[in-house]
Design an enzyme around this catalytic site. Structure first.
Site, PDB file in Angstrom:
ATOM      1  N   CYS A  74       0.864  -1.181   0.000  1.00 22.63           N
ATOM      2  CA  CYS A  74       0.000   0.000   0.000  1.00 22.63           C
ATOM      3  C   CYS A  74       0.897   1.226   0.000  1.00 22.63           C
ATOM      4  CB  CYS A  74      -0.928   0.006   1.211  1.00 22.63           C
ATOM      5  SG  CYS A  74      -2.002   1.463   1.281  1.00 22.63           S
ATOM      6  N   GLY A  75       0.905   1.955  -1.090  1.00 23.38           N
ATOM      7  CA  GLY A  75       1.796   3.097  -1.222  1.00 23.38           C
ATOM      8  C   GLY A  75       1.466   4.233  -0.276  1.00 23.38           C
ATOM      9  N   HIS A 151      -2.642  -4.842 -10.335  1.00 18.27           N
ATOM     10  CA  HIS A 151      -3.493  -3.775 -10.868  1.00 18.27           C
ATOM     11  C   HIS A 151      -3.802  -4.036 -12.337  1.00 18.27           C
ATOM     12  CE1 HIS A 151      -3.349  -0.742  -7.586  1.00 18.27           C
ATOM     13  NE2 HIS A 151      -2.240  -1.400  -7.269  1.00 18.27           N
ATOM     14  N   GLU A 200     -10.402  -0.185  -5.224  1.00 17.59           N
ATOM     15  CA  GLU A 200      -9.346  -0.921  -4.540  1.00 17.59           C
ATOM     16  C   GLU A 200      -9.854  -2.270  -4.049  1.00 17.59           C
ATOM     17  OE1 GLU A 200      -5.832   0.040  -1.282  1.00 17.59           O
ATOM     18  OE2 GLU A 200      -7.294   1.582  -1.846  1.00 17.59           O
ATOM     19  N   ARG A 201      -9.099  -3.302  -4.373  1.00 16.08           N
ATOM     20  CA  ARG A 201      -9.425  -4.661  -3.961  1.00 16.08           C
ATOM     21  C   ARG A 201      -9.617  -4.735  -2.444  1.00 16.08           C
ATOM     22  NH1 ARG A 201      -4.609  -9.093  -4.335  1.00 16.08           N
ATOM     23  NH2 ARG A 201      -3.670  -7.361  -3.204  1.00 16.08           N
ATOM     24  N   CYS A 209      -4.882   5.946  -4.071  1.00 15.50           N
ATOM     25  CA  CYS A 209      -4.245   4.631  -4.034  1.00 15.50           C
ATOM     26  C   CYS A 209      -2.832   4.802  -4.576  1.00 15.50           C
ATOM     27  CB  CYS A 209      -5.024   3.615  -4.863  1.00 15.50           C
ATOM     28  SG  CYS A 209      -4.255   1.977  -4.907  1.00 15.50           S
ATOM     29  N   GLY A 210      -1.842   4.682  -3.689  1.00 12.29           N
ATOM     30  CA  GLY A 210      -0.457   4.902  -4.100  1.00 12.29           C
ATOM     31  C   GLY A 210       0.043   3.871  -5.089  1.00 12.29           C
ATOM     32  N   GLY A 212      -1.828   2.145  -7.034  1.00 11.52           N
ATOM     33  CA  GLY A 212      -2.573   2.382  -8.270  1.00 11.52           C
ATOM     34  C   GLY A 212      -1.957   3.485  -9.100  1.00 11.52           C
TER      35      GLY A 212
END
Length: 272
Positions: A74-75, A151, A200-201, A209-210, A212
């Site tokens: 997770c960014g 992604h 987001e999953r 979403c980083g 993403g």
């Protein structure tokens, strides 16, 4: 027993952080993560972050989505944890080691190298991930990339014209994606600018979403749509993504601590 937490966010993508690096905590599992993430009966967050000791890095970061599922990377959370840590760090995740460094404009994170082979996404069967011969209604021929987590990216004229609340979960749970998938719809507005929305999953439609942003930037660069340094603007704000010549993806953006608090372990069924 009361358990301390820190509430943080990156561009509105919010986290509850539990720190077990020095003081051990009771086991954290999917039901607990989902209970704490609930915005009506818990603390409320997109992801629960658990920090633990690590032999591979300075510490380990585990990431649980709001539905309780544990994911690889997770960014935005990495930037938040970089802010919380306050100095450069090598952070162990299920997706590999990522490195965070304080920067003038927030926190910079070396996210690792992208993977494009179909097994790494993973897909249910072999296909070209650069221009996948698949479609869901008006969303066609996406590119797939794994940047620590999986992604799929669709380039469209207007990301805000797509009904992501309806089509996002349809794609996320398609049998083509055995580990489920994060769904990105992106519009390229200049050689250095992308507009992005992400389903987001395990968390749903998110403000930011980083990973993403990283995956979308890499996908756009791979297709020759943008240069190797690009600003990706999400509903929560912008992130700067650079895909360096050494294949490393670097994400830079803000992170914020919202507040600190504690909760009673017994209220969430935690046996101590």
């Amino acid at each position: 027993m009361r358990i301390d937490f820190t509430k943080m966010h990156g561009l509105g993508n919010d986290f509850v952080v539990l720190d077990a690096r020095e003081r051990p905590l009771p086991p954290v599992d999917a039901p607990l993560a989902a209970a704490l993430a609930d915005r009506h009966t818990g603390i409320g967050c997109d992801q629960l972050i658990l920090l633990e000791p690590s032999r591979a890095g300075d510490f380990r970061m585990r990431i649980f989505n709001a539905d309780g599922s544990e994911v690889e990377a997770c960014g935005n959370a990495t930037r938040a944890i970089g802010l919380l840590h306050g100095r450069p760090a090598a952070i162990e995740t299920r997706g590999g080691i990522v490195r965070s460094t304080p920067a003038e404009s927030g926190i910079s994170v070396e996210m690792g190298k992208p993977r494009f082979d179909w097994e790494a996404i993973p897909l249910g069967y072999a296909m070209d991930t650069h221009a996948m011969p698949v479609a869901w209604e008006e969303l066609v021929n996406p590119i797939a990339v794994n940047v620590g987590n999986p992604h799929v990216i669709f380039f469209v004229p207007d990301p805000y014209a797509i009904d992501m609340a309806r089509i996002g979960p349809m794609i996320e749970t398609d049998a083509l994606f055995p580990a489920r998938i994060n769904v990105n719809v992106a519009g390229v507005t200049a050689r250095d600018a992308i507009t992005l929305r992400v389903w987001e999953r395990g968390a749903g439609l998110t403000r930011a979403c980083g990973t993403g942003a990283c995956a979308t930037a890499v996908g756009a660069i791979k297709r020759g749509l943008v240069d190797r340094r690009v600003t990706v603007t999400l509903p929560g704000g912008p992130l700067v993504i650079e895909w360096r010549d050494d294949d490393e993806i670097v994400m830079t953006g803000p992170a914020t601590e919202a507040f600190r608090g504690s909760f009673e372990a017994a209220d969430y069924g935690i046996a101590v």
